[in-house]
Motif scaffolding. Structure first.
Motif, PDB file in Angstrom:
ATOM      1  N   UNK A  83       0.805  -1.224   0.000  1.00 60.25           N
ATOM      2  CA  UNK A  83       0.000   0.000   0.000  1.00 60.25           C
ATOM      3  C   UNK A  83       0.837   1.274   0.000  1.00 60.25           C
ATOM      4  N   UNK A  84       2.057   1.200   0.496  1.00 58.10           N
ATOM      5  CA  UNK A  84       2.897   2.397   0.555  1.00 58.10           C
ATOM      6  C   UNK A  84       3.395   2.843  -0.819  1.00 58.10           C
ATOM      7  N   UNK A  85       3.147   2.050  -1.855  1.00 59.42           N
ATOM      8  CA  UNK A  85       3.595   2.429  -3.200  1.00 59.42           C
ATOM      9  C   UNK A  85       2.490   3.103  -4.013  1.00 59.42           C
ATOM     10  N   UNK A  86       1.321   3.310  -3.412  1.00 64.13           N
ATOM     11  CA  UNK A  86       0.195   3.854  -4.175  1.00 64.13           C
ATOM     12  C   UNK A  86      -0.074   5.330  -3.903  1.00 64.13           C
ATOM     13  N   UNK A  87       0.249   5.848  -2.728  1.00 69.72           N
ATOM     14  CA  UNK A  87       0.008   7.275  -2.478  1.00 69.72           C
ATOM     15  C   UNK A  87       1.219   8.081  -2.937  1.00 69.72           C
ATOM     16  N   UNK A  88       0.969   9.353  -3.290  1.00 69.66           N
ATOM     17  CA  UNK A  88       2.082  10.201  -3.732  1.00 69.66           C
ATOM     18  C   UNK A  88       2.410  11.302  -2.734  1.00 69.66           C
ATOM     19  N   UNK A 115      -3.927  10.249  -3.403  1.00 69.85           N
ATOM     20  CA  UNK A 115      -3.752   9.238  -4.442  1.00 69.85           C
ATOM     21  C   UNK A 115      -4.025   9.842  -5.813  1.00 69.85           C
ATOM     22  N   UNK A 116      -3.252   9.387  -6.793  1.00 71.09           N
ATOM     23  CA  UNK A 116      -3.431   9.828  -8.164  1.00 71.09           C
ATOM     24  C   UNK A 116      -4.617   9.076  -8.776  1.00 71.09           C
ATOM     25  N   UNK A 117      -5.609   9.796  -9.322  1.00 73.39           N
ATOM     26  CA  UNK A 117      -6.800   9.126  -9.881  1.00 73.39           C
ATOM     27  C   UNK A 117      -6.477   8.046 -10.911  1.00 73.39           C
ATOM     28  N   UNK A 118      -5.508   8.312 -11.793  1.00 73.82           N
ATOM     29  CA  UNK A 118      -5.201   7.328 -12.834  1.00 73.82           C
ATOM     30  C   UNK A 118      -4.634   6.037 -12.247  1.00 73.82           C
ATOM     31  N   UNK A 119      -3.884   6.142 -11.155  1.00 75.45           N
ATOM     32  CA  UNK A 119      -3.313   4.958 -10.512  1.00 75.45           C
ATOM     33  C   UNK A 119      -4.425   4.115  -9.884  1.00 75.45           C
TER      34      UNK A 119
END
Length: 360
Positions: A83-88, A115-119
């Motif tokens: 999960x730590x790889x998904x937020x910016x 969080x980035x919408x596209x991700x």
């Protein structure tokens, strides 16, 4: 007498201003912070950040997919492990909440994760889960409840914890709620017994001044030393749908009330990952600037994967769209936006053909 008249005039002016603010708010149907999670943590340590990021990712996936069952999906389960790889971006805020940490009661911090919408959209598509865009219907709530054996209607200025519970859960599910201001206009059109008794025609009449897309109405029977009962209904499908529940905690019933509403709305507005083509003709486009604006509008709609302008002639513009989900969901999303007016639906070479016109 003069003071009384002056006071009534002030009350009327304040109520009018509040109603204008609510009405303007209802025009903006974009749900803010759709891709921002808020999680309570005991401290700023890396271990608690990791725990918080798992909860935050799950929170955003539920909100964007419209599904409570996301953690049953294998792709999501694997994503939560990283999960730590998904937020910016993330940050901390102080809060008034208390939580137990290592058997001690401590003041919690509010962890905000962005969080980035596209991700998020890419993850949901990979998991074959639906995507519910940020343009969502606002919901007007008429809730009658008991306090000290007296019945009341929950209003926007209420200090009841019921208002906090409803708004908190609605935010978690991505639902915008508005509540009546209960001025003289409201109370002249509907009474507490009518909300308590679920008189839908009366509720609809009293709701007209707020112009809501959806109405949620219910009653909460919380007599002391008795199980708490609730009955509620909404008109999200164009007809009233009713539910009921009984529990020992009002918070649980209010949570279920919002969850059922969100589940039902997601079934209409959240689009699946299956793709198809539709043709859309828009009448009344006479300027090139308008062509470009409508093409950009289509591309920004959550179910639209691609949009291309096929031709322009005599005030008609034909767009070919590739969409996710069903044409009916596309129609509902465009209706909700209020940019175009639906004219008719037909078919062309086995593809749906939708005809719209520019709104005046």
């Amino acid at each position: 007498m003069g003071n009384l008249a002056e006071m009534k005039a002030k009350i009327y002016i304040i109520s009018t201003i509040l109603l204008i603010l609510i009405s303007f708010g209802s025009l903006a149907k974009t749900f803010e912070n759709l891709y921002v999670a808020e999680v309570l943590v005991p401290n700023e340590s890396s271990s608690e950040l990791l725990v918080g990021s798992r909860a935050g990712l799950a929170q955003v996936l539920v909100r964007v997919s419209g599904s409570r069952a996301i953690q049953e999906n294998e792709v999501v389960v694997e994503a939560l492990k990283n999960s730590d790889s998904y937020y910016y971006q993330y940050g901390y805020e102080s809060s008034d909440e208390l939580m137990f940490y290592k058997n001690d009661l401590t003041r919690a911090l509010k962890l905000r994760l962005f969080y980035e919408p596209s991700v998020i959209a890419g993850l949901l598509r990979k998991a074959d889960l639906p995507i519910w865009g940020s343009n969502r219907p606002e919901v007007l709530v008429w809730l009658a409840y008991m306090k000290n054996r007296e019945r009341y209607i929950l209003d926007e200025a209420s200090e009841s914890e019921l208002l906090f519970f409803l708004k908190e859960r609605a935010s978690e599910r991505g639902i915008s709620l508005i509540f009546p201001i209960l001025d003289l206009t409201d109370t002249s059109k509907i009474s507490v017994p009518e909300v308590w008794g679920q008189f839908h025609e009366k509720v609809e009449m009293a709701s007209r001044r707020y112009s809501p897309e959806i109405i949620l109405t219910g009653r909460l029977y919380n007599d002391p030393n008795q199980p708490i009962e609730a009955y509620w209904s909404h008109n999200g499908f164009g007809r009233w749908q009713s539910s009921e529940g009984i529990t020992s905690a009002a918070e649980d019933l209010l949570k279920e009330m919002i969850d059922q509403l969100a589940d039902d709305l997601a079934s209409v507005y959240a689009t699946g990952s299956n793709q198809g083509k539709i043709a859309v003709t828009v009448e009344g486009l006479t300027e090139y600037r308008k062509y470009a604006e409508i093409n950009k509008y289509f591309k920004n709609l959550s179910p639209v994967v691609s949009s291309s302008l096929k031709y322009m002639e005599q005030g008609l513009s034909r767009f070919d769209l590739r969409i996710e989900g069903q044409p009916n969901q596309f129609i509902e999303i465009v209706r909700l936006d209020g940019v175009l007016s639906f004219v008719k639906r037909s078919s062309e070479e086995n593809e749906p053909l939708l005809v719209y016109k520019m709104k005046d």
